[in-house]
Each structure stands twice: as C-alpha cells, then as structure tokens.
Design an enzyme around this catalytic site. Structure first.
Site, PDB file in Angstrom:
ATOM      1  CG  HIS A  67      -1.916   2.327  -4.686  1.00 57.74           C
ATOM      2  ND1 HIS A  67      -0.847   3.187  -4.742  1.00 57.74           N
ATOM      3  CD2 HIS A  67      -2.469   2.343  -5.927  1.00 57.74           C
ATOM      4  CE1 HIS A  67      -0.756   3.685  -5.964  1.00 57.74           C
ATOM      5  NE2 HIS A  67      -1.733   3.187  -6.704  1.00 57.74           N
ATOM      6  CD  GLU A  68      -4.915  -0.348  -7.209  1.00 55.82           C
ATOM      7  OE1 GLU A  68      -5.667   0.356  -7.922  1.00 55.82           O
ATOM      8  OE2 GLU A  68      -3.691  -0.407  -7.411  1.00 55.82           O
ATOM      9  CG  HIS A  71      -6.349   4.801  -7.591  1.00 51.42           C
ATOM     10  ND1 HIS A  71      -5.809   5.944  -8.129  1.00 51.42           N
ATOM     11  CD2 HIS A  71      -5.331   3.896  -7.545  1.00 51.42           C
ATOM     12  CE1 HIS A  71      -4.531   5.758  -8.384  1.00 51.42           C
ATOM     13  NE2 HIS A  71      -4.213   4.530  -8.033  1.00 51.42           N
TER      14      HIS A  71
END
Length: 155
Positions: A67-68, A71
């Site tokens: 998820h990170e 980004h």
C-alpha cells in the site's frame, strides 16, 4: 525485526511487485496506532507500525508495505497517488496490497461522544467528540448559553 531487516524487506517487495527499486528509507514507528504505515511526500520515506507485525503477522504487514509503495511509486511517477485516485486503486489491486489495515484491539473508543452540551434556554442537548469553548458558541435554536459536561461511560 529491526529497521535494517524492514529496509531489505521493503526493497525486495518493491522489486518483486513493482519492478522498480525503493531508493529511500523504511523504518518502524511504534507511535503509529490507528494506521499501519505512512508515506512521506517530501522525504519519500516510509514508516510501518511494528504493532501490526506483532498482532497480525508478516502477511498483513506485506500488504501494508505494498500500500505504501503504491503511494511512493505513483508519486515519483507523477501519477495519482492519493487514495481516491484511479491510478492508486488500480495499482493497489494489481499488486495485492490492502486498502485498509487491521484495527488494533482496544484502540476504538466505546462511546463515540465524550462531551454533552446542554442549552440553558431551551434544554436542547448536543453531543460532541471534542471539547467546545462555550463562551464562543451558543445554542443554534434559541441562541441561549451552553453548559458543557463529560458524558458518563457505561462500562
């Protein structure tokens, strides 16, 4: 697991899932409570909650890392890196990252409201999560004075 092992893990996941290198710093932050991890736009570093690893294991933390990294890579490619962007949602589904992290037990407050405001004029009650300056605000119905009190817990 220490920060050096986390750094190697994030670099490996980045190469395997995104086919792009992770060139910045990944660290644990034990102060993260309501979030599994976070990405910093200015420094491009990533922080991961070690409590997520303790409570839910490496499989869940790998989803948080993905998820990170979504980004991270989208931001560096100047694409839509925010949660609401189609680019982010598409890449997250493609690599198998989690949209939300698991909730830590005991972090959610049982009562949603802590404060009760009562109008001294009409008796209307207003429930609030945060403290309100009663000198600054008045009743929305009759413009009477408000009296603030803590809500008693039923536990």
């Amino acid at each position: 697991m220490d920060n050096a092992q986390l750094q190697a893990w994030v670099e490996r996941v980045s190469l395997e899932s995104f086919r792009r290198p992770f060139l910045h710093k990944a660290t644990f932050n034990s102060r993260l409570r309501s979030t599994g991890g976070r990405y910093f736009l200015r420094s491009h570093n990533i922080e991961i909650s070690p409590k997520q690893l303790e409570m839910f294991g490496s499989e869940e933390v790998e989803k948080i890392i993905k998820h990170e990294l979504c980004h991270y890579h989208l931001h560096l490619m100047r694409k839509g890196y925010q949660h609401r962007d189609a680019d982010f949602k598409q890449l997250l589904a493609q690599v198998g990252g989690s949209r939300f992290c698991q909730a830590m037990p005991g972090t959610k407050r049982k009562e949603p409201y802590r404060y009760k405001l009562v109008c001294s004029g009409c008796g209307t009650e207003f429930m609030r999560k945060r403290k309100v300056d009663v000198k600054k605000y008045g009743c929305g119905r009759c413009r009477g004075k408000l009296v603030q009190s803590l809500v008693e817990s039923q536990g």
